[in-house]
Every structure is written in C-alpha cells, then in structure tokens.
Design an enzyme around this catalytic site. Structure first.
Site, mmCIF file in Angstrom:
data_model
loop_
_atom_site.group_PDB
_atom_site.id
_atom_site.type_symbol
_atom_site.label_atom_id
_atom_site.label_comp_id
_atom_site.label_asym_id
_atom_site.label_seq_id
_atom_site.Cartn_x
_atom_site.Cartn_y
_atom_site.Cartn_z
ATOM 1 N N LYS A 9 -14.667 5.396 -6.162
ATOM 2 C CA LYS A 9 -14.951 4.981 -7.533
ATOM 3 C C LYS A 9 -16.391 5.334 -7.930
ATOM 4 C CE LYS A 9 -11.634 1.153 -7.487
ATOM 5 N NZ LYS A 9 -11.515 -0.312 -7.655
ATOM 6 N N PHE A 57 -8.180 -8.319 -16.845
ATOM 7 C CA PHE A 57 -9.287 -7.453 -16.440
ATOM 8 C C PHE A 57 -9.042 -5.974 -16.730
ATOM 9 C CE2 PHE A 57 -6.540 -8.108 -12.719
ATOM 10 C CZ PHE A 57 -6.242 -6.789 -12.377
ATOM 11 N N ARG A 85 -5.428 1.189 3.995
ATOM 12 C CA ARG A 85 -5.622 -0.141 3.401
ATOM 13 C C ARG A 85 -6.438 -1.033 4.337
ATOM 14 N NH1 ARG A 85 -4.866 -0.809 -1.831
ATOM 15 N NH2 ARG A 85 -4.470 -3.000 -1.461
ATOM 16 N N THR A 91 -9.776 -6.481 -1.466
ATOM 17 C CA THR A 91 -10.224 -6.034 -2.787
ATOM 18 C C THR A 91 -11.613 -6.560 -3.121
ATOM 19 O OG1 THR A 91 -7.934 -5.938 -3.536
ATOM 20 C CG2 THR A 91 -9.620 -6.003 -5.239
ATOM 21 N N ARG A 102 -15.120 -1.628 2.083
ATOM 22 C CA ARG A 102 -15.582 -2.592 1.074
ATOM 23 C C ARG A 102 -16.517 -3.635 1.668
ATOM 24 N NH1 ARG A 102 -9.621 -2.957 -1.512
ATOM 25 N NH2 ARG A 102 -9.817 -1.315 -3.081
ATOM 26 N N ASN A 112 -15.923 -2.140 -6.191
ATOM 27 C CA ASN A 112 -15.558 -2.284 -4.784
ATOM 28 C C ASN A 112 -15.405 -0.937 -4.082
ATOM 29 O OD1 ASN A 112 -13.093 -1.481 -5.809
ATOM 30 N ND2 ASN A 112 -12.024 -3.378 -5.305
ATOM 31 N N HIS A 115 -10.405 2.910 -4.183
ATOM 32 C CA HIS A 115 -9.026 2.532 -4.483
ATOM 33 C C HIS A 115 -8.160 3.264 -3.480
ATOM 34 C CE1 HIS A 115 -5.156 2.067 -6.518
ATOM 35 N NE2 HIS A 115 -4.970 3.342 -6.198
#
Length: 142
Positions: A9, A57, A85, A91, A102, A112, A115
C-alpha cells in the site's frame, strides 16, 4: 499451485519497504510470477474493495489506497494464500505479532502496509483486476 495477490500500500511504498516485503514473501518459498507498480484510481479501488462498499470505512479506504503509488505482485506456491496471510499478520498492526509484516512495519489499521487475498477464490478475482494472464510468468525457481 495456488496463486495470491499482494499489494504494498502507499505507506509501504512511500517508506521504501516494497523490496523488504517482497523478499519476505519469497523467503516463505512463494514464487513471484507478476509484479507492477501503479497509481490506483478510484474506479479500480472501487472494484478491488467492492466487498467493503457498504462499510463505514469504505470512502476513507478508497481515499487512502489512491493517495500514492502501490506495488502489486502475484505469488504462487503450495498454500500461498494461507502462508501470505500468516506472514502479513492481523489487519490491525497493534494486534499483529512481531515478525509479521504488519507487526513490524504497519502504522495503524488503515496504513497497515499490505493487502493480501483472503481466499483462493478471491485471489483469482483480485489478480484479474491487476494482471492479464499474459503478464504472469511461469518459470522454474531454483
């Protein structure tokens, strides 16, 4: 072989963390078969985050993900979704274990850093938003 999508991100790209994050995924034994950097626009963000469209959100998420460049990568391997994951962590970085992307690099629940697809089925859809099949490279990793 299972495929999964990883997005670094804007906060991760802006802090120069893309290489470290991609390297962590390769160290899991996953093979990177697609990679590109792009500026996500609102149309693509809406398609990608469509499952969250009715959540409170959603607007902030679209604003954030379109605020700067992202790196999109496709990884392939046994249990690729589950491995990625687990390596990404929860998250919310505050709830992520140290040693996860993260937990080590995330700023807050919005920023964070990454994705990742949450299922093999969703991975297929998400990958198709960012890559054509001809952009994914099959090779023998040694």
């Amino acid at each position: 072989m299972e495929r999964t999508l990883l997005l670094v991100k804007p906060d991760g790209v802006n802090r120069g963390l893309s290489g470290e994050i991609l390297g962590r995924m390769e160290k899991l034994g996953l093979k990177m078969i697609g990679l590109r950097m792009l500026q996500m626009d609102a149309v693509l963000a809406d398609k990608h985050y469509a499952p969250h469209r009715e959540r409170p959100f959603f607007k902030d998420l679209v604003t954030y993900i379109t605020s700067g460049p992202i790196v999109a990568a496709v990884f392939e391997g046994e249990n690729a979704v589950e491995k990625m994951r687990k390596a990404m962590g929860a998250t919310d970085p505050a709830k992520s274990e140290k040693g996860t992307v993260r937990g080590d690099l995330g700023i807050n629940i919005e920023q964070n850093t990454v994705h990742g697809s949450d299922s093999a089925e969703n991975a297929k859809h998400e990958i198709s938003l960012f890559f054509s099949e001809s952009e994914l490279v099959n090779y023998d990793r040694r």
